[in-house]
Design an enzyme around this catalytic site. Structure first.
Site, PDB file in Angstrom:
ATOM      1  N   HIS A  56       0.873  -1.196   0.014  1.00 58.26           N
ATOM      2  CA  HIS A  56       0.060   0.114  -0.109  1.00 58.26           C
ATOM      3  C   HIS A  56       0.930   1.254   0.050  1.00 58.26           C
ATOM      4  O   HIS A  56       1.240   1.901   0.858  1.00 58.26           O
ATOM      5  CB  HIS A  56      -0.806   0.122   1.299  1.00 58.26           C
ATOM      6  CG  HIS A  56      -2.046   0.996   1.205  1.00 58.26           C
ATOM      7  ND1 HIS A  56      -3.308   0.595   1.832  1.00 58.26           N
ATOM      8  CD2 HIS A  56      -2.099   2.057   0.768  1.00 58.26           C
ATOM      9  CE1 HIS A  56      -4.092   1.616   1.557  1.00 58.26           C
ATOM     10  NE2 HIS A  56      -3.607   2.664   0.906  1.00 58.26           N
ATOM     11  N   HIS A  58       1.298   5.192  -1.999  1.00 54.39           N
ATOM     12  CA  HIS A  58       0.893   6.082  -2.740  1.00 54.39           C
ATOM     13  C   HIS A  58       2.113   6.886  -3.492  1.00 54.39           C
ATOM     14  O   HIS A  58       2.899   7.642  -2.753  1.00 54.39           O
ATOM     15  CB  HIS A  58      -0.118   7.033  -2.189  1.00 54.39           C
ATOM     16  CG  HIS A  58      -1.288   6.502  -1.764  1.00 54.39           C
ATOM     17  ND1 HIS A  58      -2.269   6.407  -2.468  1.00 54.39           N
ATOM     18  CD2 HIS A  58      -1.566   6.164  -0.386  1.00 54.39           C
ATOM     19  CE1 HIS A  58      -3.218   5.671  -1.545  1.00 54.39           C
ATOM     20  NE2 HIS A  58      -2.984   5.705  -0.377  1.00 54.39           N
ATOM     21  N   LEU A  59       2.341   6.638  -4.818  1.00 51.84           N
ATOM     22  CA  LEU A  59       3.581   7.341  -5.474  1.00 51.84           C
ATOM     23  C   LEU A  59       3.104   8.500  -6.171  1.00 51.84           C
ATOM     24  O   LEU A  59       4.042   9.061  -6.617  1.00 51.84           O
ATOM     25  CB  LEU A  59       4.254   6.206  -6.477  1.00 51.84           C
ATOM     26  CG  LEU A  59       4.767   4.806  -5.719  1.00 51.84           C
ATOM     27  CD1 LEU A  59       5.226   3.946  -6.870  1.00 51.84           C
ATOM     28  CD2 LEU A  59       5.847   5.409  -4.721  1.00 51.84           C
ATOM     29  N   ASN A  90      -5.194   5.837  -7.036  1.00 53.75           N
ATOM     30  CA  ASN A  90      -5.519   7.103  -7.043  1.00 53.75           C
ATOM     31  C   ASN A  90      -4.835   8.411  -7.666  1.00 53.75           C
ATOM     32  O   ASN A  90      -4.494   9.037  -6.756  1.00 53.75           O
ATOM     33  CB  ASN A  90      -6.151   7.401  -5.709  1.00 53.75           C
ATOM     34  CG  ASN A  90      -5.180   7.429  -4.468  1.00 53.75           C
ATOM     35  OD1 ASN A  90      -4.021   7.116  -4.811  1.00 53.75           O
ATOM     36  ND2 ASN A  90      -5.279   8.185  -3.536  1.00 53.75           N
ATOM     37  N   ASP A 150      -8.798   2.508  -3.262  1.00 48.14           N
ATOM     38  CA  ASP A 150      -8.071   3.285  -2.032  1.00 48.14           C
ATOM     39  C   ASP A 150      -8.323   4.462  -2.210  1.00 48.14           C
ATOM     40  O   ASP A 150      -7.992   5.158  -3.052  1.00 48.14           O
ATOM     41  CB  ASP A 150      -6.692   2.598  -1.880  1.00 48.14           C
ATOM     42  CG  ASP A 150      -6.173   3.223  -0.306  1.00 48.14           C
ATOM     43  OD1 ASP A 150      -6.889   2.851   0.733  1.00 48.14           O
ATOM     44  OD2 ASP A 150      -5.347   4.158  -0.520  1.00 48.14           O
ATOM     45  N   ASP A 303       0.782   2.598   3.823  1.00 46.76           N
ATOM     46  CA  ASP A 303       0.017   3.626   3.465  1.00 46.76           C
ATOM     47  C   ASP A 303       0.555   4.731   3.210  1.00 46.76           C
ATOM     48  O   ASP A 303       0.286   5.995   3.653  1.00 46.76           O
ATOM     49  CB  ASP A 303      -1.111   3.828   4.273  1.00 46.76           C
ATOM     50  CG  ASP A 303      -2.580   4.408   3.831  1.00 46.76           C
ATOM     51  OD1 ASP A 303      -2.301   4.884   2.475  1.00 46.76           O
ATOM     52  OD2 ASP A 303      -3.529   4.783   4.376  1.00 46.76           O
ATOM     53  N   HIS A 307       2.198  14.433   0.956  1.00 46.44           N
ATOM     54  CA  HIS A 307       1.370  15.713   0.462  1.00 46.44           C
ATOM     55  C   HIS A 307       2.301  16.678   0.628  1.00 46.44           C
ATOM     56  O   HIS A 307       3.184  16.656   1.502  1.00 46.44           O
ATOM     57  CB  HIS A 307       0.515  15.932   1.802  1.00 46.44           C
ATOM     58  CG  HIS A 307      -0.819  14.827   1.540  1.00 46.44           C
ATOM     59  ND1 HIS A 307      -1.572  14.875   0.456  1.00 46.44           N
ATOM     60  CD2 HIS A 307      -1.189  13.948   2.445  1.00 46.44           C
ATOM     61  CE1 HIS A 307      -2.422  13.764   0.510  1.00 46.44           C
ATOM     62  NE2 HIS A 307      -2.257  13.349   1.835  1.00 46.44           N
TER      63      HIS A 307
HETATM   64 ZN    ZN Z   1      -6.859   3.799   2.046  1.00 50.36          ZN
END
Ligand code: ZN
Length: 434
Positions: A56, A58-59, A90, A150, A303, A307
């Site tokens: 999990h 996020h790249l 996403n 996700d 996860d 940001h």
């Molecule tokens: Zn999530």
């Protein structure tokens, strides 16, 4: 290819041994190996683990390169001891077609720091209305096996059922972000005593647990595989334990931050603690640690959610949800699980490498540290003590909840198929002479 001899390394915390790496493969393991190697590494006091696998991550590329790129994200992964990460869908555009997942997969190949396995969206545009091209994403060069919306929950029960049925054809898995949308409208933090005192919109545990309960029943009904993302409540653990006792093919992950932090931190109103699912209570943390130790929860997944500062350095209500996690995950697990006696290093290897690789059906990762296996390895110094300095991170973002905190352990080296991506704690350019 450069050959390596790692001397006096404690494989999974066991007695000191030497490991020789030739042509990307573990050639020999033993004491006082006489093997000739181009590079000798003194690993006295270091533990060897199989390269970590994240289910999990996020790249952010394509679309939010101001937060992270595949290159910076995989560099962060390498520094955290990872050799493979699953890139969440996403992005902008959403990874809901063969074209986008192939683009992310290629960027991963080009980075060279870590294998990138794209996750495909379950529904078009993550809108929850129409199934995405799951088969085409599976058949693409990216060979997608994990599907997830996700960031959003697949809340329509019929769509979820169809997705579970569809991925069965190629042994895929649906990874659910369990969040009942109506119960969490306007939610800002865990619903409980602290949210009541602070007057912030509450995020009830039942919003997570109700979806997990429905999904394990759906998965059992259609005989498919379900994976539950970032489990955060004691009640969710009970439902997953019940489903596993029934023999259903359900797996689950927990994040490092949910193993260590509680909603008491929200009293600071520092948005660095704002995350989805929210930080919960000490009782939840206790239940999650116990469940990871006994195997009810299969895996630690970061996860990792980078940001840029402008999305986090603002008032609580306006701040984005998420924390970076790749470069601190192993240290947090050492603190929460190893130093508490809940897991040994063999257990850490199982929850952070073997099982996540199996859930994602990733060949070549999550393998035992044995002769003949691909040399995907981490050398970790568990005795190191130091405070977390986000300015030293490889990730493009700095939204870590551990800034200035003392965490144990440090990644000394990471090998991806016998090529170091990190040596002496520093990134090595892939292909650079050692
Ligand atoms: Zn999530």
């Amino acid at each position: 290819m450069t050959s390596y001899l790692i001397r006096n390394a404690q494989i999974l915390g066991g007695p000191a041994q030497d490991i020789s790496i030739v042509d990307g493969v573990i050639r020999e393991i033993g004491t006082d190996l006489a093997a000739e190697a181009d590079v000798d590494i003194d690993a006295h006091g270091l533990i060897v683990l199989p390269g970590l696998v994240d289910l999990h991550t996020h790249l952010r590329e394509p679309g939010r390169e101001d937060a992270e790129t595949v290159l910076t994200g995989t560099q962060a992964a390498a520094k955290g001891g990872y050799t493979a990460v699953h890139a969440m869908a996403n992005t902008f555009p959403v990874a809901d077609t063969a074209g986008v997942v192939e683009q992310v997969w290629r960027l991963g190949q080009e980075s060279g720091y870590c294998d990138v396995q794209p996750v495909g969206a379950v529904t078009v545009g993550l809108e929850g209305k129409k199934l995405a091209e799951l088969g085409a994403m599976h058949d693409s060069a990216a060979n997608v096996r994990v599907f997830s919306d996700d960031g959003k929950c697949v809340d329509d029960a019929v769509i979820m059922r169809r997705a579970l049925e569809y991925v069965k054809a190629f042994d895929g898995v649906v990874a659910q972000h369990a969040q009942e949308p109506r119960l969490t409208e306007g939610a800002q933090m865990n619903e409980g005593r602290v949210s009541g005192e602070l007057g912030l919109g509450g995020w009830p545990a039942v919003a997570e647990e109700a979806i997990i309960a429905r999904d394990v029943l759906l998965a059992a009904h259609v005989g498919s595989r379900l994976h539950v993302c970032h489990v955060s409540t004691a009640g969710s653990v009970e439902i997953i334990r019940w489903a596993k006792d029934k023999g259903w093919d359900v797996t689950a992950e927990v994040t490092p931050h949910h193993l260590l932090l509680t909603d008491e931190l929200v009293r600071s109103y520092d948005p660095v603690y704002k995350v989805n699912p929210p930080l919960r209570t000490a009782a939840d943390v206790h239940a999650l640690r116990t469940a990871l130790a006994d195997g009810t929860i299969d895996a630690v997944a970061t996860d990792h959610a980078p940001h840029p500062a402008e999305d986090k350095d603002c008032e609580w209500a306006a701040a984005a949800m998420g924390m970076v996690g790749l470069e601190t995950a192993l240290s947090v697990v050492q603190q929460a699980m190893v130093e508490t006696g809940l897991l040994n290093w063999e257990g850490v290897a199982d929850r952070m490498s073997h099982r996540p690789a199996r859930i994602g059906r990733l060949a070549g990762h999550g393998r035992p540290v044995s002769v003949g296996e691909p040399a995907n390895l981490v050398l970790f110094d568990p005795a190191y003590r130091g405070s977390v300095n986000p300015e030293s991170f490889a990730t493009r973002s700095r939204n870590t909840p551990y800034r200035g905190l003392d965490l144990p352990g440090r990644v000394h080296a990471t090998f991806l198929r016998g090529v170091p991506t990190v040596l002496a704690g520093e990134l090595v350019e892939p292909g650079a002479p050692a």
